[in-house]
Structure formats: C-alpha cells, structure tokens
Scaffold this active site. Structure first.
Site, PDB file in Angstrom:
ATOM      1  N   CYS A 395       0.816  -1.335   0.051  1.00  0.00           N
ATOM      2  CA  CYS A 395      -0.108  -0.103   0.134  1.00  0.00           C
ATOM      3  C   CYS A 395       0.859   1.272   0.094  1.00  0.00           C
ATOM      4  CB  CYS A 395      -0.845  -0.255   1.073  1.00  0.00           C
ATOM      5  SG  CYS A 395      -2.282   1.053   1.142  1.00  0.00           S
ATOM      6  N   HIS A 522      -3.581  -5.526   0.086  1.00  0.00           N
ATOM      7  CA  HIS A 522      -2.896  -5.832   1.351  1.00  0.00           C
ATOM      8  C   HIS A 522      -3.058  -7.391   1.198  1.00  0.00           C
ATOM      9  CE1 HIS A 522      -2.738  -2.339   4.027  1.00  0.00           C
ATOM     10  NE2 HIS A 522      -3.672  -1.807   3.147  1.00  0.00           N
ATOM     11  N   GLU A 524      -1.664  -9.505   3.085  1.00  0.00           N
ATOM     12  CA  GLU A 524      -1.459 -10.144   4.514  1.00  0.00           C
ATOM     13  C   GLU A 524      -2.842 -10.442   4.994  1.00  0.00           C
ATOM     14  OE1 GLU A 524      -1.463  -5.606   5.408  1.00  0.00           O
ATOM     15  OE2 GLU A 524      -0.935  -7.060   3.780  1.00  0.00           O
TER      16      GLU A 524
END
Length: 600
Positions: A395, A522, A524
C-alpha cells in the site's frame, strides 16, 4: 444452533481473542462447522477511523468491512471468510435502533435500552450466526461469540443484559460460557492468587451470566489446590477449570485446551459428541519449534512500539517462513531513525537502525497513513533497490517505492505524493477521484478487488500460479498517478498488475532485481497457516537465498554514507523533507507468548 460465549474479567489483554479462536479450532477438529462473532462495546460504527494505538491494526474483510483485529484471528485460525456483520459494535446497534425508530417501527412505544436495544443485539447475533462463512451451504453448527472489554465495564452492560436473556431463551444445552480471567503470581511469595477471579465470577453471576468453564491466564500451570479453591468459590466443576499458561508460540493454545479436555466440557454442556483430530496442527506446531535456521526481515514502520499495528503482516511473514522451514526474526526499524535528523540528534539510534537494515535478509515497508516516518521509509526503499535487497512494499510502501524511483532515477527531486505535498509539481501518487475529502469513515477503496496481470512472465504472476487475475483486499484513498506510468516504465519500473480499467496500478516490479515488488492491496489479510500469501512467500524465498553483507563490508560502507548523513542519496532528499514518528528500536521474534491481540 449452538453458542459459545467468551468473556473476560479482572483486566484486559488476557487473551480472549486467542482463546475464542482456539475454541473454534478445537470444535472444528471435532468435526463441527464454526462461525464467529466479535462484540466491541465502543460507540464507533467500525474500527476504520481508530488509531493503531487504540486497538492495533484495522483488519479488512472481503466485503470492505473495517473491523477489530480479532476477526483476523478468527479467519486465520479457522480458515473462514467473515463479513462486517460479524463485528457488532454499540455504534452499529444504536444506529440500527434509531433507524427503526425514525421509520416508525416502534410507533407508539418509548424506545429504551431494555427491551429495544437488547432485542436488537439478540436479533443481530441470531441472524449473523446463520450465515455460512466456510464456503459450504447452510448454517454452521456452533457460533463462537467474543465479548470485548472486561466484565463490569459500563459500555458493555447492554450486551451483558442481552446475552443473559439470550442464554435463557436458547436454553442451557445450546449455550456455553467460557470466562477468561487472571490468576496472578505475586513475585514476593510466588503464590497464585485466586481472589481477582473470584470477584470477577461473582460480578458475572450477579449480572445474570453463569460460567460453565473458567480459562485462567497465569504465567505457570495452576496448582491443584488453586483449581480446587476456584471450583469451590466460583461454583465451576474442577474438570472445567483450565490453565492458559505461557507457551513457546500460540499454535500451542488449541493443543493446550485439548490436553485439558476442554472439548469434552464444552461438548457436554452443548449436548454434542466428538473427538478432535489435530494431526496437521500438531505437525505445524512441533516443526516450527525445531527450525535450526532463521530468516531476518527488517520491518520499517512508524508504529514499531506496537507490534499489533502490523499483526497481519507479522502473521503473513510467519506463515511464509514456516513454509520455507525457517524461524522468523523480525527486526523493528523505526522509520525516523533512518533519517538525517536522527543522525544529528541521536547518532547511536541512527547507526543501530541502519545496522539492522543492512543485516536483514529482506526489507518490508507496510501500509500506513500520514507523513510521519515517510522519509525513513523512502530511504529504506532506496537502500533495497540499490543494494539488491529483497523488498516488499504494501500500500503506502508501494507508493513510497514509486516516489523514490522517480526522485532517484528520473531525477524529479520534488516528486511526491499529494498526501504529503498537495502542491508538488511531480505528483507520483494522487488522491483517488471517487474518494471523499469531507468524510473519513468507510470512504476509502475497501475490500476485495480484482487485479489483472498484464505481464505474463512477471514474478508476481508466477508466485500466484500463473493465473490471469487475482482478488485481494484493499484499504487506500491514494493511488499511483496513471499519467506518470509511461515515464516510470520507460525508466525501468514495470507495472505488472492493474485493475479492470487498466488505469489503476496494483502491482509494481523492478526487472533485474532479485525481488522488488510493491502491491497497492494488502496481501497479508488473506494469508493462512499452511496457505501463505504468495507475495510474502516470494519475499521470504528471496530473503533466504540472499547472503547478508559481512561485517567487514558493513564497515566499508561507512565511507559510502550508510552511517553518515546521506549525501550520496541527495537526489532522494532534495525535495520535501517529511516528518516521521517516534519509536524505540527493538528486535523481536513474534509469538513468544499468549497475548490478547495475537493470532495465528
């Protein structure tokens, strides 16, 4: 539908989230389908506008919900996909009740906390519990509910009342309450003290909720006489009193509960039967404890005092390192300590930060907002690019990598993001046209969005299995300026992933570099144990293959400006010098013990 409620007493931060997730894993291992609900008693509608210092990271769901990080725990532990409805807040409940009142649903009635607010809470729980979250048809068998905060908090009283009514309505064979409490050990005498838990349970019972199990958080296993005392004064069977003691990593918690036969107590209460099968979980847990080699990742951020601010990033790194049979070591590098101002004010912190950066096998710059720490993150991206260090920017980390490249390679010394310099003549990163500049909450580009690969043989596409597109979760209001793409690509950057319009940049790579990738999304948030995020796997793979610079070479670098103010990198700094945050330097290997905000 069966319900398991997890509450907490004495103090916050005991591990309710991990306990709730572990109970879910235990029930899944017994063959039951599980869903989860997190209740947060604060007045915010969601977690989107909160600082990480308040509640840790904001976890983003597929539907764009910005929720408490415990829902990330649930998704990772249970491998499920939740919705924003699975996070109940006081703000949502009151908003719902007020909307009903305005529509006239309560026409003629005086709208009160009881019964209208408490009914709304119960209706919300029943409705959301029926929604499948595991990709299968039909509702789950068990819903695990975590009540945030501590018993006795004023803001949680409507939820306590609602849950008391709810337990009576669904019946004792459909409701099981697990109370997580603290049994401190006084260092002076080394004795485990039960009085805090006794008072917590007495308060809980006085509010209309009766615990079926006690999960006692303590630094060591509870003595048998302590268990007997708790059983006597808390009116909980001795077999239903569990110890949640410190463990090497939190993957041990479901096994700890199994070893104490927590599943038998819960299933007996719910009138269910089953035996847990933990083969895969046991293998993963035991293997991680025995990894002989480690991989070091430098995490360059501004919230380095609070690892929960990057919880999902840590877990994604952990999943990828376990898959590579390496023990993860995260070096926390406060972004401001890499900057020239720190060299003047605190040379030791400056030197320590750069030493960590140089000694890492890979560098990660996570997402964030605001200009604090941005200059240090820019220097970290420059170091990774120039020294062939594996780099992943997420990001804001991607946006910073693009800005650094424009400054250093294109020679656009004032290149910047309009987030930090609205008047820059070379805006590499701009505010998205559809974004709101008047309202902050829920106005970003949120949730699962599709990214199409336009370069077939790029590293990212290969990591994702050579698919033509991927769906990843987003949370941003700035994007790479599409009008600058031609210049940047001519100079050597490659934007290999774009959205469906082809004008929004999603993934950037640097051809010829061992591993230099930036992602606007993102990755993750979708990483799972046993199914790590492809981009994190790529970072760890490249980091494992890199030979860290030797000490003699580090010393030689002193003359090249690495431990001096960065005059050789003036191209990256002749533009606006940005402020950065405070943060102490520390080195951690995550998952050392059970913590309320940790999750697999």
């Amino acid at each position: 539908m069966k319900y398991v409620l997890v509450t907490g007493g004495v103090v916050s931060g005991l591990g309710k989230g991990v306990t709730a997730s572990s109970i879910g894993v235990l029930l899944q291992a017994c063959g039951f389908r599980v869903t989860s609900i997190k209740i947060d008693p604060y007045l915010n509608t969601d977690a989107g506008t909160m600082s990480p210092f308040e509640h840790g990271e904001v976890f983003v769901l597929d539907d764009g919900g910005e929720v408490d990080l415990d829902l990330g725990n649930y998704e990772r532990f249970l491998d499920i996909k939740l919705t924003r409805e699975n996070n109940i807040t006081t703000g949502k409940i009151y908003q719902s009740v007020i909307e009903k009142e305005r529509r006239g649903d309560y026409l003629g009635k005086t709208v009160q906390v009881v019964p209208h607010v408490t009914d709304a809470i119960q209706e919300w729980i029943e409705r959301v519990a029926q929604v499948p979250v595991d990709g299968k048809e039909g509702p789950a068998d068990v819903c695990v509910i975590e009540l945030g905060g501590t018993i006795g908090d004023i803001e949680s009283m409507p939820f306590i009342e609602a849950l008391g009514q709810f337990s009576y309505r669904v019946g004792p064979s459909n409701f099981c309450l697990v109370h997580v409490s603290l049994v401190p050990v006084l260092s002076v005498v080394g004795e485990q003290k039960t009085k805090p838990t006794q008072h917590s349970v007495r308060q809980l019972r006085g509010l209309g909720l009766i615990p079926n199990l006690l999960a006692c958080r303590s630094s060591k296993e509870l003595d048998e006489n302590v268990k007997a005392k708790l059983s006597q004064f808390c009116h909980v069977p001795l077999s239903n009193i569990l110890t949640l003691c410190d463990v090497p990593n939190i993957w041990h918690i479901p096994l700890l509960l199994r070893d104490q036969k927590a599943h038998e107590a819960i299933l007996k209460t719910l009138n269910l039967q089953g035996e847990p099968d933990f083969k895969e979980w046991i293998t993963r847990t035991k293997v991680y404890d025995k990894f002989p080699e480690s991989v070091r990742i430098a995490m360059v951020g501004k919230y380095t005092d609070l690892s929960d601010a990057y919880l999902s990033v840590l877990k994604a790194l952990l999943h990828a390192s376990v898959a590579r049979n390496r023990k993860l070591v995260v070096d926390w590098v406060p972004a401001e300590n890499l900057e020239d101002d720190t060299f003047k004010e605190d040379p030791n912190a400056y030197k320590a930060a750069w030493s960590l950066l140089e000694g890492a096998n890979g560098i990660l710059v996570p997402g964030g907002f605001g200009d604090r720490g941005v200059q240090g993150k820019t220097l970290a991206a420059k170091y990774a690019r120039e020294h062939s260090v594996p780099f992943l920017g997420i990001c804001l980390g991607m946006q910073i990598a693009v800005v650094e490249f424009a400054r250093s390679v294109l020679g656009l010394h004032d290149a910047n993001s309009t987030e930090f310099d609205p008047k820059t003549k070379n805006p590499c990163v701009i505010f998205m046209p559809e974004g709101s500049k008047t309202h902050m909450g829920g106005t970003m580009r949120l949730g699962s969005r599709r990214t199409y690969f336009n370069v077939a043989d790029c590293k990212s596409a290969k990591l994702y299995g050579n698919v033509s597109f991927i769906d990843e979760r987003h949370r941003h209001r700035y994007e790479v300026n599409p009008d600058m793409i031609s210049k940047l690509e001519t100079a050597g950057l490659s934007f290999v992933g774009k959205d469906e319009t082809g004008r929004r940049m999603e993934i950037v790579e640097m051809p010829g570099h061992p591993f230099f990738i930036g992602a606007q999304f993102h990755p993750e948030f979708k990483s799972r144990p046993g199914k790590p995020s492809p981009l994190f796997s790529g970072l760890i793979e490249a980091a494992c293959e890199r030979t860290v610079v030797s000490k003699s070479k580090e010393n030689a670098n002193l003359t090249n400006g690495i431990h001096e103010p960065h005059s050789p990198t003036s191209k990256a700094q002749n533009g606006n010098v940005l402020k950065s945050s405070n943060g102490s330097l520390n080195v951690v290997c995550p998952n050392s013990s059970l913590n309320a905000e940790e999750g697999v």
